[in-house]
Scaffold this motif. Structure first.
Motif, PDB file in Angstrom:
ATOM      1  N   VAL A  46       0.829  -1.198   0.000  1.00 25.82           N
ATOM      2  CA  VAL A  46       0.000   0.000   0.000  1.00 25.82           C
ATOM      3  C   VAL A  46       0.872   1.260   0.000  1.00 25.82           C
ATOM      4  CG1 VAL A  46      -1.754   1.310   1.269  1.00 25.82           C
ATOM      5  CG2 VAL A  46      -1.860  -1.189   1.207  1.00 25.82           C
ATOM      6  N   TRP A  47       1.935   1.239   0.784  1.00 28.17           N
ATOM      7  CA  TRP A  47       2.801   2.398   0.912  1.00 28.17           C
ATOM      8  C   TRP A  47       3.547   2.695  -0.399  1.00 28.17           C
ATOM      9  CZ3 TRP A  47       6.213   3.143   5.864  1.00 28.17           C
ATOM     10  CH2 TRP A  47       6.481   4.512   6.032  1.00 28.17           C
ATOM     11  N   ALA A  48       3.852   1.662  -1.153  1.00 25.58           N
ATOM     12  CA  ALA A  48       4.505   1.867  -2.446  1.00 25.58           C
ATOM     13  C   ALA A  48       3.626   2.721  -3.358  1.00 25.58           C
ATOM     14  CB  ALA A  48       4.801   0.521  -3.106  1.00 25.58           C
ATOM     15  N   TRP A  49       2.350   2.420  -3.365  1.00 24.06           N
ATOM     16  CA  TRP A  49       1.406   3.194  -4.175  1.00 24.06           C
ATOM     17  C   TRP A  49       1.389   4.666  -3.739  1.00 24.06           C
ATOM     18  CZ3 TRP A  49      -1.816   2.232  -8.327  1.00 24.06           C
ATOM     19  CH2 TRP A  49      -2.798   3.188  -8.578  1.00 24.06           C
ATOM     20  N   GLN A  50       1.340   4.889  -2.431  1.00 21.43           N
ATOM     21  CA  GLN A  50       1.311   6.252  -1.914  1.00 21.43           C
ATOM     22  C   GLN A  50       2.598   7.010  -2.254  1.00 21.43           C
ATOM     23  OE1 GLN A  50      -1.916   6.202  -1.482  1.00 21.43           O
ATOM     24  NE2 GLN A  50      -1.838   7.333   0.441  1.00 21.43           N
ATOM     25  N   SER A  51       3.729   6.348  -2.120  1.00 21.22           N
ATOM     26  CA  SER A  51       5.009   7.005  -2.383  1.00 21.22           C
ATOM     27  C   SER A  51       5.147   7.392  -3.848  1.00 21.22           C
ATOM     28  CB  SER A  51       6.173   6.088  -1.974  1.00 21.22           C
ATOM     29  OG  SER A  51       6.176   5.864  -0.584  1.00 21.22           O
ATOM     30  N   PHE A  52       4.764   6.493  -4.745  1.00 19.71           N
ATOM     31  CA  PHE A  52       4.882   6.762  -6.178  1.00 19.71           C
ATOM     32  C   PHE A  52       3.925   7.844  -6.651  1.00 19.71           C
ATOM     33  CE2 PHE A  52       6.692   2.316  -6.752  1.00 19.71           C
ATOM     34  CZ  PHE A  52       7.949   2.769  -7.109  1.00 19.71           C
ATOM     35  N   PHE A  53       2.665   7.735  -6.263  1.00 21.12           N
ATOM     36  CA  PHE A  53       1.621   8.523  -6.900  1.00 21.12           C
ATOM     37  C   PHE A  53       1.091   9.695  -6.074  1.00 21.12           C
ATOM     38  CE2 PHE A  53       1.310   4.187  -8.693  1.00 21.12           C
ATOM     39  CZ  PHE A  53       1.652   4.494 -10.005  1.00 21.12           C
ATOM     40  N   GLU A  54       1.346   9.681  -4.753  1.00 22.81           N
ATOM     41  CA  GLU A  54       0.861  10.775  -3.926  1.00 22.81           C
ATOM     42  C   GLU A  54       1.950  11.780  -3.574  1.00 22.81           C
ATOM     43  OE1 GLU A  54      -2.211  11.523  -2.959  1.00 22.81           O
ATOM     44  OE2 GLU A  54      -3.051   9.838  -4.088  1.00 22.81           O
ATOM     45  N   TYR A  55       3.167  11.271  -3.247  1.00 24.51           N
ATOM     46  CA  TYR A  55       4.211  12.142  -2.713  1.00 24.51           C
ATOM     47  C   TYR A  55       5.451  12.239  -3.602  1.00 24.51           C
ATOM     48  CZ  TYR A  55       1.210  11.600   1.321  1.00 24.51           C
ATOM     49  OH  TYR A  55       0.116  11.574   2.147  1.00 24.51           O
ATOM     50  N   GLN A  56       5.458  11.539  -4.735  1.00 21.57           N
ATOM     51  CA  GLN A  56       6.558  11.591  -5.710  1.00 21.57           C
ATOM     52  C   GLN A  56       7.917  11.276  -5.082  1.00 21.57           C
ATOM     53  OE1 GLN A  56       4.130  14.415  -5.827  1.00 21.57           O
ATOM     54  NE2 GLN A  56       3.126  12.819  -7.039  1.00 21.57           N
ATOM     55  N   LEU A  57       7.939  10.383  -4.104  1.00 27.40           N
ATOM     56  CA  LEU A  57       9.182   9.896  -3.514  1.00 27.40           C
ATOM     57  C   LEU A  57       9.548   8.599  -4.226  1.00 27.40           C
ATOM     58  CD1 LEU A  57       8.478  10.603   0.262  1.00 27.40           C
ATOM     59  CD2 LEU A  57      10.036  11.845  -1.232  1.00 27.40           C
ATOM     60  N   VAL A  58      10.262   8.752  -5.349  1.00 26.27           N
ATOM     61  CA  VAL A  58      10.494   7.621  -6.242  1.00 26.27           C
ATOM     62  C   VAL A  58      11.307   6.520  -5.572  1.00 26.27           C
ATOM     63  CG1 VAL A  58      11.503   6.900  -8.430  1.00 26.27           C
ATOM     64  CG2 VAL A  58      10.353   9.114  -8.262  1.00 26.27           C
ATOM     65  N   SER A  59      12.459   6.890  -5.000  1.00 27.29           N
ATOM     66  CA  SER A  59      13.301   5.850  -4.411  1.00 27.29           C
ATOM     67  C   SER A  59      12.637   5.223  -3.189  1.00 27.29           C
ATOM     68  CB  SER A  59      14.680   6.407  -4.051  1.00 27.29           C
ATOM     69  OG  SER A  59      14.575   7.537  -3.226  1.00 27.29           O
ATOM     70  N   ASP A  60      11.819   5.990  -2.457  1.00 30.64           N
ATOM     71  CA  ASP A  60      11.087   5.408  -1.342  1.00 30.64           C
ATOM     72  C   ASP A  60      10.043   4.421  -1.841  1.00 30.64           C
ATOM     73  OD1 ASP A  60      10.459   5.317   1.538  1.00 30.64           O
ATOM     74  OD2 ASP A  60       8.543   6.148   0.903  1.00 30.64           O
ATOM     75  N   GLY A  61       9.415   4.728  -2.984  1.00 27.85           N
ATOM     76  CA  GLY A  61       8.470   3.787  -3.573  1.00 27.85           C
ATOM     77  C   GLY A  61       9.144   2.496  -3.977  1.00 27.85           C
ATOM     78  N   LEU A  62      10.337   2.622  -4.577  1.00 28.52           N
ATOM     79  CA  LEU A  62      11.103   1.427  -4.942  1.00 28.52           C
ATOM     80  C   LEU A  62      11.501   0.643  -3.699  1.00 28.52           C
ATOM     81  CD1 LEU A  62      13.424   2.908  -7.719  1.00 28.52           C
ATOM     82  CD2 LEU A  62      11.412   1.459  -8.037  1.00 28.52           C
ATOM     83  N   LEU A  63      11.780   1.380  -2.628  1.00 27.77           N
ATOM     84  CA  LEU A  63      12.125   0.729  -1.366  1.00 27.77           C
ATOM     85  C   LEU A  63      10.978  -0.124  -0.857  1.00 27.77           C
ATOM     86  CD1 LEU A  63      14.056   0.390   1.052  1.00 27.77           C
ATOM     87  CD2 LEU A  63      13.049   2.469   2.011  1.00 27.77           C
ATOM     88  N   GLN A  64       9.751   0.350  -1.014  1.00 29.93           N
ATOM     89  CA  GLN A  64       8.596  -0.418  -0.562  1.00 29.93           C
ATOM     90  C   GLN A  64       8.420  -1.706  -1.370  1.00 29.93           C
ATOM     91  OE1 GLN A  64       7.430   0.659   2.272  1.00 29.93           O
ATOM     92  NE2 GLN A  64       8.777   2.431   1.981  1.00 29.93           N
ATOM     93  N   VAL A  65       8.738  -1.647  -2.664  1.00 31.60           N
ATOM     94  CA  VAL A  65       8.710  -2.862  -3.489  1.00 31.60           C
ATOM     95  C   VAL A  65       9.741  -3.860  -2.966  1.00 31.60           C
ATOM     96  CG1 VAL A  65       9.076  -3.802  -5.795  1.00 31.60           C
ATOM     97  CG2 VAL A  65       7.887  -1.610  -5.514  1.00 31.60           C
TER      98      VAL A  65
END
Length: 222
Positions: A46-65
């Motif tokens: 769930v957090w990966a989705w939020q990081s990518f699409f809500e807050y534009q924290l790309v590397s944090d989104g990749l971290l969640q994956v």
């Protein structure tokens, strides 16, 4: 305060799902309980989705994956059982068994060389990742985000390997994330990181207490 109130009132079901399951993951990990990895899988997806699409924290989104994948690795490794502290039925996730293992998976203290690897590798890897993202992607807080990403990856391996000092690294990482999320307006996530800091302190104290038990083998990593 107004921003926090607004986010509390406007938080979606997915926001609360990510927050609550993430807190449960950290709490159960601090208690050295195998259930933590199931909640980790839920929260990170769930957090990966939020990081990518809500807050534009790309590397944090990749971290969640990455976290989602490592949740499976952590569950597999922790349910193999610890030779010095056998898993109880309360700690065993239904559908898994505590398998005999030739590998020591008990809580251990880190060596000086391990600390050098974590700090040196985290800084060098974070700077390299930050340079890559700054030249190829649009992301918020590029270098701090990248450095915390690399440190989080390394520290996740320390958690899976049951290194006591992983909690000390999480305290520093979460403190930086408080600033990152606060600076991007994600006040609710910043508050969650503050709570994580408190649980990381508890995790360190609890794991250190486990090491002090007579039936627990206290060893230092190579």
């Amino acid at each position: 305060m107004d921003a926090l109130t607004d986010q509390l009132l406007s938080a979606s079901f997915l926001d609360w799902l990510a927050i609550l399951t993430s807190l449960l993951y950290v709490w159960l990990a601090a208690k050295d309980n195998n259930w933590c990895w199931l909640f980790a899988a839920i929260s990170t997806s769930v957090w990966a989705w939020q990081s990518f699409f809500e807050y534009q924290l790309v590397s944090d989104g990749l971290l969640q994956v990455f976290y989602f994948i490592m949740a499976g690795v952590g569950l597999w490794r922790w349910t193999r059982g610890q030779p010095n502290t056998p898993a109880t039925s309360a700690d065993t996730v239904p559908g898994t068994t505590s398998m005999p293992s030739t590998e020591d998976t008990s809580i251990q203290s880190m060596s000086f060389n391990e600390h050098l690897f974590v700090i040196g590798g985290g800084l060098l890897g974070g700077l390299a990742l930050g340079f890559l993202f700054s030249n190829t992607l649009v992301a918020a807080a590029t270098y701090p985000d990248a450095i915390t990403t690399v440190f989080s990856i390394i520290t996740t391996f320390l958690l899976i390997s049951r290194r006591l000092e992983n909690w000390l690294y999480w305290i520093v990482i979460d403190a930086v994330y408080v600033w990152i999320y606060g600076s991007t307006g994600a006040i609710l996530f910043a508050l969650m990181m503050l709570i994580n800091i408190g649980m990381a302190v508890y995790g360190y104290l609890n794991w250190r207490k486990e090491l002090s038990k007579p039936n627990t083998s206290v060893t230092s990593g190579v």
